[in-house]
Scaffold this active site. Structure first.
Site, PDB file in Angstrom:
ATOM      1  N   CYS A 174      33.296   3.042  37.767  1.00  0.00           N
ATOM      2  CA  CYS A 174      32.834   3.738  36.562  1.00  0.00           C
ATOM      3  C   CYS A 174      31.845   4.859  36.871  1.00  0.00           C
ATOM      4  CB  CYS A 174      32.321   2.776  35.495  1.00  0.00           C
ATOM      5  SG  CYS A 174      31.093   1.644  36.054  1.00  0.00           S
ATOM      6  N   HIS A 204      34.525  -3.633  29.524  1.00  0.00           N
ATOM      7  CA  HIS A 204      35.497  -2.577  29.818  1.00  0.00           C
ATOM      8  C   HIS A 204      36.549  -3.172  30.750  1.00  0.00           C
ATOM      9  CE1 HIS A 204      32.546   1.071  29.285  1.00  0.00           C
ATOM     10  NE2 HIS A 204      33.354   1.002  28.238  1.00  0.00           N
TER      11      HIS A 204
HETATM   12  N1  ARG Z   1      25.406   0.917  30.589  1.00  0.00           N
HETATM   13  C1  ARG Z   1      26.748   1.405  30.511  1.00  0.00           C
HETATM   14  C2  ARG Z   1      27.398   0.918  29.240  1.00  0.00           C
HETATM   15  O1  ARG Z   1      27.193  -0.188  28.839  1.00  0.00           O
HETATM   16  C3  ARG Z   1      27.519   0.998  31.716  1.00  0.00           C
HETATM   17  C4  ARG Z   1      28.912   1.556  31.756  1.00  0.00           C
HETATM   18  C5  ARG Z   1      29.680   1.187  32.970  1.00  0.00           C
HETATM   19  N2  ARG Z   1      31.008   1.594  32.826  1.00  0.00           N
HETATM   20  C6  ARG Z   1      32.099   0.861  33.050  1.00  0.00           C
HETATM   21  N3  ARG Z   1      33.254   1.425  32.833  1.00  0.00           N
HETATM   22  N4  ARG Z   1      32.071  -0.356  33.367  1.00  0.00           N
HETATM   23  O2  ARG Z   1      28.134   1.615  28.582  1.00  0.00           O
END
Ligand code: ARG
Length: 298
Positions: free
Chosen positions: A273, A177
């Protein structure tokens, strides 16, 4: 008009690490002692909420849902600007079950007058503010694509919000992300981890942001999820930072608040997040609100 910064968080009571959809996720580490990790997660989430409240923010909470462990990451739930929420479409089946819960949470915020419009994004995968970060200094969205959100999301977001969008394709699975590797700060600086961005993304970034405003994070900073930070005024709230990063940001006039978020790092997430800012306004919308309140003030 309420001018306090407002965030959404999720109750961490149902958080765990049960599957692997990004390279940081460690279900085996979690399952070695789930009770201790769950306790540490509740403490970490509370500490983060307190840190935001200490900065003067109001935090609204989404209830936990058993079987939806990643619901603790509301940044992935949608994009919010000028009272409009555009609700995410998740790439992985493991997270799609979160969509109706977040939709209900956004409808609830609308009923409370905190949002004016709620819609699902159509025609792409898009994982909310995780891949679409508002830059208040430049009044534009930085949009990531690659492992999760699809490139078409950039145009769809630009059209929906009527805002400038700068598309930054992501280079690796590890920084899946944009918010794992890119963080605009309130003074106009960008804290970012260069190896996570493609050549094209780096070119766009360097075209728009002068070198003295670019702060390069190290591999250690990025792996500690310190780039995944919440900047509120001159305070930056992040997972426990390495000393050198804290010093570099302090030298630039920021107050760094480190929170122990280690259970969430086992899921590939950090402070940014675990939150979603609800009250962001573009420059034009802010001017309109000011004009409106001047009228009311007579
Ligand atoms: N386990 C989650 C996923 O992989 C973690 C999300 C964390 N979010 C972020 N925006 N980095 O989707």
């Amino acid at each position: 008009m309420n001018t306090q910064p407002t965030y959404l968080m999720t109750d961490a009571a149902a958080f765990d690490v049960a599957y692997t959809i990004n390279p940081w996720m460690k279900p085996d580490v979690w399952s070695a002692d789930p009770a201790a990790h769950r306790r540490a997660a509740l403490d970490g989430s509370t500490a983060l909420r307190f840190a935001l409240e200490d900065c003067g923010a109001v935090v609204h909470t989404v209830p936990a849902v058993e079987g939806q462990p990643d619901l603790v990451f509301p940044a992935n739930a949608g994009i919010v600007l000028n009272g409009k929420a555009l609700v995410a479409r998740f790439r992985h089946a493991e997270r799609r079950g979160e969509e109706p819960h977040f939709m209900a949470a956004f409808e609830n915020l609308k009923a409370q007058g905190l949002l004016t419009e709620v819609a699902f994004i159509e025609g792409c995968f898009q994982e909310g503010a995780g891949d679409c970060i508002w830059d208040a200094s430049r009044s534009l969205f930085w949009v990531g694509s690659g492992p999760r959100s699809t490139p078409e999301s950039a145009q769809i977001i630009a059209g929906h919000f009527g805002q400038q969008v700068v598309h930054l394709p992501l280079a690796t699975e590890q920084f899946y992300h944009l918010d794992t590797c890119f963080c605009p700060l309130s003074g106009g600086e960008i804290l970012y981890y260069p190896p996570a961005l493609t050549e094209e993304a780096l070119r766009r970034l360097h075209d728009l942001v002068p070198a003295h405003l670019l702060i390069e994070a190290t591999a250690e900073d990025a792996a500690g999820f310190c780039v995944n930070a919440v900047c509120l005024g001159r305070t930056i709230v992040m997972a426990k930072p390495p000393l050198a990063l804290r010093d570099r940001l302090t030298e630039r006039g920021y107050n760094v608040m480190g929170v122990d978020l280690s259970p969430f790092i086992l899921s590939g997430g950090g402070a940014f997040c675990m939150t979603l800012r609800l009250d962001l306004k573009s420059v034009v919308a802010r001017a309109a609100i000011r004009a409106d309140s001047e009228l009311v003030a007579g």
